[in-house]
Design a protein around this motif. Structure first.
Motif, PDB file in Angstrom:
ATOM      1  N   LEU A 157      -1.175   3.476  -4.231  1.00 39.50           N
ATOM      2  CA  LEU A 157      -2.049   2.319  -4.410  1.00 39.50           C
ATOM      3  C   LEU A 157      -2.624   1.849  -3.074  1.00 39.50           C
ATOM      4  N   LYS A 158      -3.858   1.371  -3.153  1.00 31.21           N
ATOM      5  CA  LYS A 158      -4.587   0.898  -1.987  1.00 31.21           C
ATOM      6  C   LYS A 158      -4.952  -0.571  -2.178  1.00 31.21           C
ATOM      7  N   PRO A 159      -5.196  -1.300  -1.105  1.00 33.75           N
ATOM      8  CA  PRO A 159      -5.608  -2.702  -1.253  1.00 33.75           C
ATOM      9  C   PRO A 159      -6.840  -2.854  -2.143  1.00 33.75           C
ATOM     10  N   GLU A 160      -7.724  -1.891  -2.111  1.00 28.98           N
ATOM     11  CA  GLU A 160      -8.942  -1.980  -2.934  1.00 28.98           C
ATOM     12  C   GLU A 160      -8.675  -1.778  -4.424  1.00 28.98           C
ATOM     13  N   ASP A 161      -7.441  -1.441  -4.777  1.00 27.68           N
ATOM     14  CA  ASP A 161      -7.067  -1.366  -6.200  1.00 27.68           C
ATOM     15  C   ASP A 161      -6.687  -2.739  -6.748  1.00 27.68           C
ATOM     16  N   THR A 162      -6.609  -3.729  -5.874  1.00 30.09           N
ATOM     17  CA  THR A 162      -6.274  -5.078  -6.307  1.00 30.09           C
ATOM     18  C   THR A 162      -7.320  -5.605  -7.281  1.00 30.09           C
ATOM     19  N   ALA A 163      -6.863  -6.016  -8.455  1.00 30.39           N
ATOM     20  CA  ALA A 163      -7.773  -6.482  -9.501  1.00 30.39           C
ATOM     21  C   ALA A 163      -6.952  -6.945 -10.696  1.00 30.39           C
ATOM     22  N   GLN A 195      -0.175   5.220 -15.023  1.00 28.94           N
ATOM     23  CA  GLN A 195       0.686   5.409 -13.850  1.00 28.94           C
ATOM     24  C   GLN A 195      -0.205   5.378 -12.627  1.00 28.94           C
ATOM     25  N   MET A 196       0.055   4.433 -11.751  1.00 28.99           N
ATOM     26  CA  MET A 196      -0.761   4.254 -10.552  1.00 28.99           C
ATOM     27  C   MET A 196       0.076   4.560  -9.327  1.00 28.99           C
ATOM     28  N   PRO A 248       0.834  -1.215   0.000  1.00 26.89           N
ATOM     29  CA  PRO A 248       0.000   0.000   0.000  1.00 26.89           C
ATOM     30  C   PRO A 248       0.861   1.254   0.000  1.00 26.89           C
ATOM     31  N   GLY A 249       0.421   2.230  -0.795  1.00 23.63           N
ATOM     32  CA  GLY A 249       1.195   3.460  -0.940  1.00 23.63           C
ATOM     33  C   GLY A 249       2.214   3.413  -2.062  1.00 23.63           C
ATOM     34  N   GLY A 250       2.405   2.242  -2.632  1.00 23.44           N
ATOM     35  CA  GLY A 250       3.382   2.096  -3.708  1.00 23.44           C
ATOM     36  C   GLY A 250       2.838   2.493  -5.062  1.00 23.44           C
ATOM     37  N   SER A 251       3.682   2.296  -6.078  1.00 22.31           N
ATOM     38  CA  SER A 251       3.337   2.702  -7.443  1.00 22.31           C
ATOM     39  C   SER A 251       3.614   1.572  -8.418  1.00 22.31           C
ATOM     40  N   LEU A 252       2.837   1.568  -9.490  1.00 20.92           N
ATOM     41  CA  LEU A 252       3.058   0.678 -10.616  1.00 20.92           C
ATOM     42  C   LEU A 252       2.706   1.424 -11.892  1.00 20.92           C
ATOM     43  N   ARG A 253       3.318   0.986 -12.991  1.00 17.19           N
ATOM     44  CA  ARG A 253       2.994   1.567 -14.292  1.00 17.19           C
ATOM     45  C   ARG A 253       2.604   0.442 -15.242  1.00 17.19           C
ATOM     46  N   LEU A 254       1.429   0.542 -15.811  1.00 20.45           N
ATOM     47  CA  LEU A 254       0.954  -0.423 -16.788  1.00 20.45           C
ATOM     48  C   LEU A 254       1.111   0.153 -18.198  1.00 20.45           C
ATOM     49  N   SER A 255       1.389  -0.736 -19.131  1.00 23.45           N
ATOM     50  CA  SER A 255       1.490  -0.345 -20.538  1.00 23.45           C
ATOM     51  C   SER A 255       0.562  -1.203 -21.363  1.00 23.45           C
ATOM     52  N   CYS A 256       0.064  -0.634 -22.444  1.00 24.23           N
ATOM     53  CA  CYS A 256      -0.796  -1.374 -23.363  1.00 24.23           C
ATOM     54  C   CYS A 256      -0.467  -0.951 -24.782  1.00 24.23           C
ATOM     55  N   ALA A 257      -0.069  -1.916 -25.578  1.00 23.98           N
ATOM     56  CA  ALA A 257       0.248  -1.643 -26.977  1.00 23.98           C
ATOM     57  C   ALA A 257      -0.817  -2.250 -27.877  1.00 23.98           C
ATOM     58  N   ALA A 258      -1.268  -1.466 -28.836  1.00 25.20           N
ATOM     59  CA  ALA A 258      -2.269  -1.934 -29.796  1.00 25.20           C
ATOM     60  C   ALA A 258      -1.600  -2.198 -31.141  1.00 25.20           C
ATOM     61  N   SER A 259      -2.009  -3.262 -31.782  1.00 30.04           N
ATOM     62  CA  SER A 259      -1.483  -3.582 -33.106  1.00 30.04           C
ATOM     63  C   SER A 259      -2.642  -3.813 -34.068  1.00 30.04           C
ATOM     64  N   GLY A 260      -2.345  -3.683 -35.346  1.00 32.84           N
ATOM     65  CA  GLY A 260      -3.375  -3.910 -36.356  1.00 32.84           C
ATOM     66  C   GLY A 260      -4.212  -2.685 -36.663  1.00 32.84           C
ATOM     67  N   ASP A 264     -14.003   7.902 -10.262  1.00 34.70           N
ATOM     68  CA  ASP A 264     -13.832   8.778  -9.096  1.00 34.70           C
ATOM     69  C   ASP A 264     -12.848   8.182  -8.095  1.00 34.70           C
ATOM     70  N   SER A 265     -12.817   6.880  -7.985  1.00 35.63           N
ATOM     71  CA  SER A 265     -11.989   6.217  -6.978  1.00 35.63           C
ATOM     72  C   SER A 265     -10.498   6.332  -7.266  1.00 35.63           C
ATOM     73  N   VAL A 266     -10.118   6.699  -8.488  1.00 41.01           N
ATOM     74  CA  VAL A 266      -8.697   6.773  -8.828  1.00 41.01           C
ATOM     75  C   VAL A 266      -8.247   8.189  -9.157  1.00 41.01           C
ATOM     76  N   LYS A 267      -9.158   9.144  -9.215  1.00 45.96           N
ATOM     77  CA  LYS A 267      -8.793  10.522  -9.542  1.00 45.96           C
ATOM     78  C   LYS A 267      -7.770  11.048  -8.540  1.00 45.96           C
ATOM     79  N   GLY A 268      -6.744  11.686  -9.073  1.00 49.33           N
ATOM     80  CA  GLY A 268      -5.689  12.223  -8.232  1.00 49.33           C
ATOM     81  C   GLY A 268      -4.596  11.224  -7.898  1.00 49.33           C
ATOM     82  N   ARG A 269      -4.830   9.947  -8.194  1.00 45.47           N
ATOM     83  CA  ARG A 269      -3.817   8.919  -7.907  1.00 45.47           C
ATOM     84  C   ARG A 269      -3.305   8.256  -9.183  1.00 45.47           C
ATOM     85  N   PHE A 270      -4.173   8.072 -10.145  1.00 48.12           N
ATOM     86  CA  PHE A 270      -3.814   7.412 -11.403  1.00 48.12           C
ATOM     87  C   PHE A 270      -3.775   8.440 -12.522  1.00 48.12           C
ATOM     88  N   THR A 271      -2.860   8.224 -13.474  1.00 51.37           N
ATOM     89  CA  THR A 271      -2.757   9.094 -14.640  1.00 51.37           C
ATOM     90  C   THR A 271      -2.639   8.256 -15.896  1.00 51.37           C
TER      91      THR A 271
END
Length: 117
Positions: A87-93, A83-84, A14-26, A63-70
């Motif tokens: 992070l909170k336990p409730e972001d687990t998914a 960019q997350m 909790p309180g940490g950060s992660l960055r997800l990436s998504c690439a589209a092809s086609g 609303d639950s991620v505003k100000g924390r996720f970009t």
């Protein structure tokens, strides 16, 4: 056929950060009405919107991620990022990338994000 692929999930305290990436092809050509973004689904819950961005730059956040996720994008690479922070336990998914335009609705396989101490 448009395909999307996620990367960057993992486990964090909790309180940490992660960055997800998504690439589209086609994708042959982009429209400013195309949207790419992120949804998530926690165990026992419905899939929900996290953040999406239209090619023209308009963004929408839960609303639950505003100000924390970009959400950001590199249109030249057909890639979006999430960019997350704080992070909170409730972001687990499982986080899913989505590309959408008229007649197209493509989903990735999903990437697990776990927030736990």
């Amino acid at each position: 056929q448009v395909q999307v692929a996620e990367s960057g999930g993992g486990s964090v305290q909790p309180g940490g950060s992660l960055r997800l990436s998504c690439a589209a092809s086609g994708i042959i050509s982009r429209s400013r009405f195309d949207t790419m973004g992120w949804y998530r689904q926690a165990p026992g819950k419905e899939r929900e919107l996290v953040a999406v961005m239209a090619s023209g730059g308009t963004t929408n956040y839960a609303d639950s991620v505003k100000g924390r996720f970009t959400i950001s994008s590199d249109n030249a690479k057909n890639t979006v990022y999430l960019q997350m922070n704080s992070l909170k336990p409730e972001d687990t998914a499982v986080y899913y990338c989505n590309f959408r335009r008229i007649g197209v609705n493509s989903w990735g396989q999903g990437t697990q994000v776990t927030v736990s101490s």
